[in-house]
Write an enzyme that holds these catalytic residues in place. Structure first.
Site, PDB file in Angstrom:
ATOM      1  N   ASP A 285     -14.836 -23.794 -34.103  1.00 19.11           N
ATOM      2  CA  ASP A 285     -13.481 -23.293 -34.231  1.00 19.11           C
ATOM      3  C   ASP A 285     -13.565 -22.001 -35.044  1.00 19.11           C
ATOM      4  O   ASP A 285     -14.616 -21.650 -35.594  1.00 19.11           O
ATOM      5  CB  ASP A 285     -12.548 -24.335 -34.854  1.00 19.11           C
ATOM      6  CG  ASP A 285     -11.090 -24.044 -34.511  1.00 19.11           C
ATOM      7  OD1 ASP A 285     -10.258 -24.951 -34.590  1.00 19.11           O
ATOM      8  OD2 ASP A 285     -10.800 -22.886 -34.132  1.00 19.11           O
TER       9      ASP A 285
HETATM   10  C1  GLC Z   1      -7.554 -21.638 -34.072  1.00 23.59           C
HETATM   11  C2  GLC Z   1      -7.375 -23.070 -33.625  1.00 23.59           C
HETATM   12  C3  GLC Z   1      -8.012 -23.372 -32.307  1.00 23.59           C
HETATM   13  C4  GLC Z   1      -7.937 -22.147 -31.431  1.00 23.59           C
HETATM   14  C5  GLC Z   1      -8.837 -21.094 -32.051  1.00 23.59           C
HETATM   15  C6  GLC Z   1      -8.831 -19.791 -31.264  1.00 23.59           C
HETATM   16  O1  GLC Z   1      -7.793 -21.581 -35.439  1.00 23.59           O
HETATM   17  O2  GLC Z   1      -7.789 -24.075 -34.537  1.00 23.59           O
HETATM   18  O3  GLC Z   1      -7.327 -24.493 -31.742  1.00 23.59           O
HETATM   19  O4  GLC Z   1      -8.372 -22.449 -30.123  1.00 23.59           O
HETATM   20  O5  GLC Z   1      -8.509 -20.844 -33.400  1.00 23.59           O
HETATM   21  O6  GLC Z   1      -7.573 -19.223 -31.286  1.00 23.59           O
END
Ligand code: GLC
Length: 742
Positions: A285
């Site tokens: 993430d």
């Molecule tokens: C965010 C979220 C995740 C998302 C990623 C990219 O922090 O936790 O669900 O897909 O970053 O945007």
């Protein structure tokens, strides 16, 4: 060009063409190996590096980069937050200037729609309509793929029983069985039958794992639970996504029992890539690899990179730890190059599967983008799933449906003319001006001669009562009042945890002021989570829970308000009486001192200041008609583990209008080696019946439905007596019987 040149050139071009055709005909595994052999260590690490475009969805890294140079030098394998044919084509052309011309993967959070905004996933879960949910994801994928996107960071399959957590809006609610089916339906919707079609994208099961169990409902917070609970409640939706063929996984920010998911070999190697034999790849993430330093699990980026690649995190989203440290770690012998090769293989495999080596621009076609993003059919599909997601919580004296020929209807409240709010959180490319407000939906629905009045009354937040007087005056002129209240779109979603889930501001006071006029009031609640709103719940004659329904919200709600669609939604999440009851879900355990009678709670597992029961239960939702349950039949009183039995009953539409009922089947394993929940959802059907129509509904019970994870983490069905319950809600069981597993 003379003939003497013509022949060799033709031969050369045909040789090239044949070579390219032959290459395309090789198995992907072979093509991956052929390419891997040519790659330097730096180019391999480059494939594991993902950067964001200008729009950010997380904390911006201090590590400055020269994006174009890095892409040209092969240091980037994927981009997120770059969208549209023009921009993706432009950035892809830079990647094709790198030595090996490896195309980029473009990814985006297409959570509930690209340009056409669909209801938030928690709303769609309330439809209990798997085909509608699949179709919704398919249209989202079609639009995203037409806009140059290869990969969506969805479905979010995190189970959660804590409405303080703002990300409940992204998931399918509290139940593992329903959440698993919905997760699989979304994967199928996003990916289609086979990856590589240009009307589909790679899906991403996230956030692996147990992110929805953050302590206190506080985003990114600690998760601590037994492995039995992890396996029984939180992992099955991820396994369902694997079984549905999900192309990628995303890990989660939280620690699980002290180890960050990003550096958790138990999750990513033992379970995902080991026991489940998963062949796709795992993206971290946003910045979660580097965040292992803040967790106190890594002393610096180098150790974070080492722990992440060792634990099976294949791609580094935005922490830059892999780019900074991985080459050196391999050269120092601290990380085996085979680990890097495995991650690179997984990523290259998907790029080949998506056809990007054969045509890097195949998803970036301007004409297709124009055509697909303006397909009117998409809004009709959005309207259909939206109306199916609405839950009728109350309808005293059949205030609903309303009369389209009413003389005057007053549409009041801070969300009556809202548009952006109705799209909810996690929208990526919407044209919010096209979102139909509730006021517009009602205006378009009713007779031209009907007077539709408006007053805002108050803001969603804040305590100003200055708008009340005008609102009351507007209500006094009406035959009926429709009051639109709830949250603004940014009160739910990522990093939007709330310690208080009451209806914000003075919206309940506005309701009370309008109620005093004596006019019938229909309340439409719009929010990204379960809220607490006792004043309205106890005093409004009619209440619809309309979540965030997206582009067609106003039309969908109007269809329900005026009876053009008979509401069929059922709550996918428990609504607590107050935040003090959380965590609260339907599948609770009996305890040794259950409350048998709410008036006798001495020495019972109870609160002295509130009942244990919720305000609204999981699986609850009313209709404009009524349904009767009768003639329960259990095909045999006992079954052995390799047999099945059937549970059937008659469902009757006992009302005056056609409608859909979600019949829910719950089981209770009465005595087992572990205490078992008093009820667990194990099957359901959504059934349309005309007035007076009867239908026999049959469910099959097999060993799978009787099994649970024991403390040795074995999936077991233990002999003994089971109760089977059929209900219209988890707290409204209509028929029950027993059988024995031998
Ligand atoms: C965010 C979220 C995740 C998302 C990623 C990219 O922090 O936790 O669900 O897909 O970053 O945007």
């Amino acid at each position: 060009m003379t003939s003497k040149h013509f022949l060799p050139l033709t031969l050369f071009l045909s040789f090239l063409l044949v070579g390219s055709v032959q290459a395309q005909q090789k198995p992907i595994e072979q093509r991956v190996e052929d390419l891997l052999k040519q790659m330097t260590l730096e180019e391999k690490v480059g494939q594991l590096n993902q950067y964001s475009g200008k729009a950010v969805t997380g904390p911006v890294s201090e590590v400055k980069t020269n994006l174009i140079n890095d892409i040209k030098s092969g240091w980037v394998g994927s981009m997120l937050n770059v969208k549209g044919v023009k921009d993706t084509r432009e950035i892809q052309s830079v990647a094709l200037q790198s030595r090996l011309k490896i195309p980029l993967l473009f990814s985006l959070d297409v959570i509930h729609g690209y340009k056409t905004v669909f209801p938030i996933p928690l709303a769609e879960a309330a439809s209990w309509d798997l085909e509608a949910i699949r179709l919704s994801s398919h249209i989202a994928a079609k639009e995203a793929a037409a806009a140059g996107i290869h990969w969506t960071f969805a479905p979010m399959v995190d189970i959660s029983r804590d409405p303080r957590w703002g990300r409940v809006m992204e998931g399918a609610g509290e139940d593992t069985y329903l959440g698993s089916l919905i997760g699989a339906a979304r994967v199928k919707g996003f990916q289609g039958e086979k990856l590589g079609a240009t009307d589909a994208v790679m899906a991403c099961a996230k956030h692996f794992a147990a992110y929805g169990a953050a302590q206190g409902g506080r985003d990114y917070n600690t998760v601590d639970m037994s492995l039995q609970t992890l396996h029984e409640t939180f992992l099955p939706p991820f396994k369902a996504a694997v079984d549905a063929g999900v192309a990628t996984f995303m890990n989660s920010f939280n620690t699980l029992n002290g180890i960050p998911a990003t550096g958790n070999s138990y999750l990513q190697r033992d379970i995902l890539k080991g026991k489940w034999d998963y062949k796709g790849f795992v993206v971290s993430d946003w910045g979660s690899i580097g965040e292992m330093i803040a967790h106190g699990f890594a002393k610096d980026n180098a150790e974070a990179a080492l722990k992440a690649i060792t634990a099976g995190s294949d791609m580094d989203m935005e922490s830059r730890a892999y780019k900074q440290a991985l080459v050196k770690l391999v050269k120092e012998g601290k990380v085996k190059e085979e680990l890097v090769d495995d991650a690179v293989r997984r990523i290259l495999y998907k790029k080949f599967e998506m056809g990007l080596f054969d045509d890097p621009y195949r998803f970036s076609d301007l004409k297709r983008e124009q055509k697909v993003l303006n397909d009117p059919q998409h809004r009709l599909i959005a309207r259909d799933v939206a109306q199916k997601s609405i839950v009728l919580l109350k309808n005293e004296n059949n205030v609903l449906p309303l009369n389209k020929k009413a003389k005057t209807i007053s549409v009041i409240g801070p969300l009556a003319k809202a548009k952006r709010d109705l799209d909810g959180s996690w929208t990526v490319a919407p044209d919010t001006t096209l979102t139909v407000s509730l006021f517009e939906g009602i205006r378009q629905k009713v007779d031209k001669k009907t007077n539709v009045l408006y007053a805002k009354g108050c803001d969603v937040q804040g305590n100003s009562l200055t708008g009340f007087e005008e609102a009351v005056r507007t209500a006094q002129q009406a035959d009926v009042v429709v009051l639109a209240v709830g949250e603004t779109w940014d009160l739910s979603g990522e990093a939007k945890s709330r310690t208080n889930i009451d209806l914000p501001g003075v919206q309940q006071e506005l309701f009370t002021a309008l109620k005093a006029t004596g006019k019938p009031i229909v309340v439409v609640m719009m929010a990204g989570r379960p809220l607490v709103f006792d004043q309205i719940a106890d005093n409004a004659p009619a209440i619809l829970y309309a979540w965030w329904l997206g582009s067609e919200a106003g039309n969908a709600i109007a269809n329900v308000l005026f009876g053009d669609y008979n509401p069929s939604g059922k709550l996918p999440m428990t609504f607590p009486r107050n935040v003090g009851q959380i965590p609260l879900s339907y599948n609770y355990y009996n305890t040794g001192r259950p409350v048998l009678n709410e008036n006798n709670i001495i020495y019972r597992s109870a609160y002295i200041d509130a009942p244990n029961t919720p305000k609204y239960a999981f699986g609850y939702g009313l209709s404009y008609t009524t349904f009767g349950y009768s003639d329960l039949n259990i095909s045999k009183p006992q079954m052995s583990a390799n047999e099945k039995l059937e549970v059937s009953f008659t469902l009757t539409n006992t009302g005056k209008v056609a409608g859909e009922e979600v019949v829910q089947l719950y089981l209770h394993d009465k005595v087992a080696s572990l205490a078992r929940p008093l009820k667990e959802l194990k099957d359901f059907r959504k059934v349309m019946l005309k007035p007076g129509e009867k239908k026999t509904i049959t469910f099959t019970i097999d060993k799978e439905k009787l099994s649970f994870f024991n403390n040795e983490l074995q999936w077991v069905a233990e002999p003994g007596e089971f109760k089977v319950m059929l209900g219209t809600a988890s707290n409204d069981i209509k028929l029950e019987g027993n059988f024995t597993l031998l």
